[in-house]
Design a protein around this motif. Structure first.
Motif, short mmCIF file in Angstrom:
data_model
loop_
_atom_site.label_atom_id
_atom_site.label_comp_id
_atom_site.label_asym_id
_atom_site.label_seq_id
_atom_site.Cartn_x
_atom_site.Cartn_y
_atom_site.Cartn_z
N ILE A 114 0.81 -1.22 0.00
CA ILE A 114 0.00 0.00 0.00
C ILE A 114 0.85 1.28 0.00
CG2 ILE A 114 -1.61 1.37 1.42
CD1 ILE A 114 -3.04 -1.29 2.03
N GLU A 115 1.86 1.35 0.87
CA GLU A 115 2.62 2.60 0.97
C GLU A 115 3.38 2.89 -0.32
OE1 GLU A 115 2.07 4.69 3.29
OE2 GLU A 115 0.82 3.27 4.40
N ILE A 133 0.91 3.98 -3.03
CA ILE A 133 0.40 5.36 -2.88
C ILE A 133 1.48 6.35 -3.35
CG2 ILE A 133 -0.18 7.15 -1.17
CD1 ILE A 133 -2.18 5.41 -0.04
N GLN A 144 -3.49 12.23 1.31
CA GLN A 144 -3.75 10.83 0.96
C GLN A 144 -4.20 9.97 2.14
OE1 GLN A 144 -3.62 9.28 -2.23
NE2 GLN A 144 -3.72 11.43 -2.82
N ARG A 167 -5.42 6.15 1.85
CA ARG A 167 -4.64 5.08 2.48
C ARG A 167 -5.56 4.21 3.33
NH1 ARG A 167 -1.05 8.14 4.09
NH2 ARG A 167 0.67 7.49 2.77
N TRP A 189 -6.42 0.18 2.97
CA TRP A 189 -6.22 -0.82 4.01
C TRP A 189 -7.49 -1.64 4.22
CZ3 TRP A 189 -2.05 -2.96 5.58
CH2 TRP A 189 -0.85 -2.26 5.53
#
Ligand SMILES: CC(C)(COP(=O)(O)OP(=O)(O)OC[C@H]1O[C@@H](n2cnc3c(N)ncnc32)[C@H](O)[C@@H]1OP(=O)(O)O)[C@@H](O)C(=O)NCCC(=O)NCCS
Length: 249
Positions: free
Chosen positions: A125-126, A129, A142, A146, A150
Motif C-alpha cells: 500500500i505505501e 500510494i 492521501q 490510504r 487498508w
C-alpha cells in the motif's frame, strides 16, 4: 449479467467509505472528503419520510463533517423521483458517469493474458500510494485514500508499471461480492497511447479471473473519451449510469 443493484453494491464496497450510514432507504458515505463517490448520498430504495426533511437532515450531517453534501443519483428506480425533487430545488447536475462491466472467464482468454503482462508490478500500500501520487500528481491529502486501501487490503491488487526506472502507470483492482472493480487507473501523459493502460488492465483482469470473479466493473466519466475507448477495446459495455447533484449556491 448481474442486475445493476448488485453491481452498484459490489462497486461501492470495493471503494469503501470510512463511515457508512443508512437513513430511510438512502446510503450516506463519508471519507473525509476524499472522492465524491465515497462522500455522497445514494438514494437506493423507496423511502417513507418527507423529502424536504430528509434532504435537510442529510445536508446538516455532511456540513457537520466539513463535507459538501452531494447526491449520487443512479439512472433508475426510486432515485429518479429524488432527482426530480433536487432539480426543482436548484441542485445542479454534474459529471454523468457510466458504469461498465464485462464477464470474466478463468479458463480461457484472461488466463492467457497473464503471461503478456508479466512486467507489471504488484506493490504494497505505501509504495503504491507513493507511485500513485507521482503518476497522477494528486495534491490531495492521501490519509483517507490510504485508510480505504487498508480496508480492502486482503482482496485487492495494486499495480504499477515502470519505464526508465520511473513509475508511469498505476491501477487498483479490488474483488468484492464476486466482482472485480477497477479503480485509480492512470498513465502519465508522456507514456499514453503505447499500450500501457491495456497492459495493466489485462493483468488486473487475469488476476480477477484467477480469483474466480464472474465479471469486472468500473466507473468512467461520460466525457472521458480516451478511457472509454480503452475500456471498449477490452470488452466493457455500459450497464447503468449515475450523476451527482450539488447543492444550490
Ligand atoms: C485512460 C488512460 C489510462 C489510457 O492509458 P493508455 O496507456 O494511453 O492506453 P492504451 O495505450 O493502452 O490504449 C489502448 C486503446 O485505447 C484507446 N485509446 C486510448 N487513449 C485514447 C485516446 N486519447 N483517444 C482515442 N482512443 C484512445 C485506443 O483504442 C487505444 O489503442 P490504440 O492506441 O492502438 O489506438 C490514460 O489516457 C490516462 O491515464 N488518462 C487520465 C486518467 C484517466 O482518465 N483514467 C481513467 C479513469 S476511469
Amino acid at each position: 449479467m448481474a442486475d445493476w443493484l448488485a453491481l452498484d453494491r459490489a462497486s461501492q464496497r470495493a471503494w469503501p467509505a470510512l463511515i457508512t450510514e443508512r437513513y430511510d432507504g438512502w446510503v450516506l458515505r463519508y471519507a473525509r472528503g476524499y472522492t465524491r463517490r465515497a462522500n455522497s448520498i445514494t438514494p437506493l430504495v423507496a423511502s417513507s419520510l418527507p423529502l424536504a426533511r430528509k434532504v435537510a437532515c442529510c445536508q446538516r450531517r455532511y456540513v457537520e463533517q466539513g463535507i459538501e453534501p452531494v447526491f449520487r443519483i443512479v439512472d433508475r428506480g426510486p432515485a429518479l423521483g429524488v432527482d426530480a425533487w433536487l432539480a426543482a430545488a436548484g441542485w445542479g447536475k454534474r459529471d454523468p458517469t457510466l458504469v461498465l462491466c464485462r464477464p470474466l472467464d478463468s479458463t480461457t482468454a484472461e488466463a492467457r493474458l497473464l503471461a503478456a503482462a508479466d512486467d507489471v508490478d504488484a506493490l504494497g500500500i505505501e509504495d503504491w500510494i507513493d507511485a500513485f501520487v507521482r503518476i497522477t500528481c494528486d495534491g490531495r491529502e492521501q490519509g483517507p485514500h490510504r485508510e480505504m486501501l487498508w480496508r480492502v487490503a486482503t482482496h485487492s491488487l495494486r499495480l504499477m508499471l515502470q519505464r526508465d526506472g520511473q513509475p508511469v502507470g498505476c491501477a487498483l483492482a479490488v474483488l468484492r461480492d464476486g466482482w472485480l472493480s477497477l479503480l485509480d487507473v492512470a498513465v502519465v501523459q508522456a507514456w499514453r497511447r503505447q499500450g500501457l493502460g491495456s497492459l495493466m488492465l489485462q493483468r488486473a483482469l487475469a488476476w480477477g479471473a484467477a480469483q474466480g470473479a464472474v465479471g469486472a466493473v468500473l466507473s468512467v466519466t461520460a466525457t472521458n473519451k480516451p478511457a472509454r475507448a480503452l475500456y471498449a477495446r477490452l470488452g466493457f459495455t455500459a450497464s447503468y449510469a449515475y450523476w451527482y447533484r450539488h447543492p444550490p449556491i
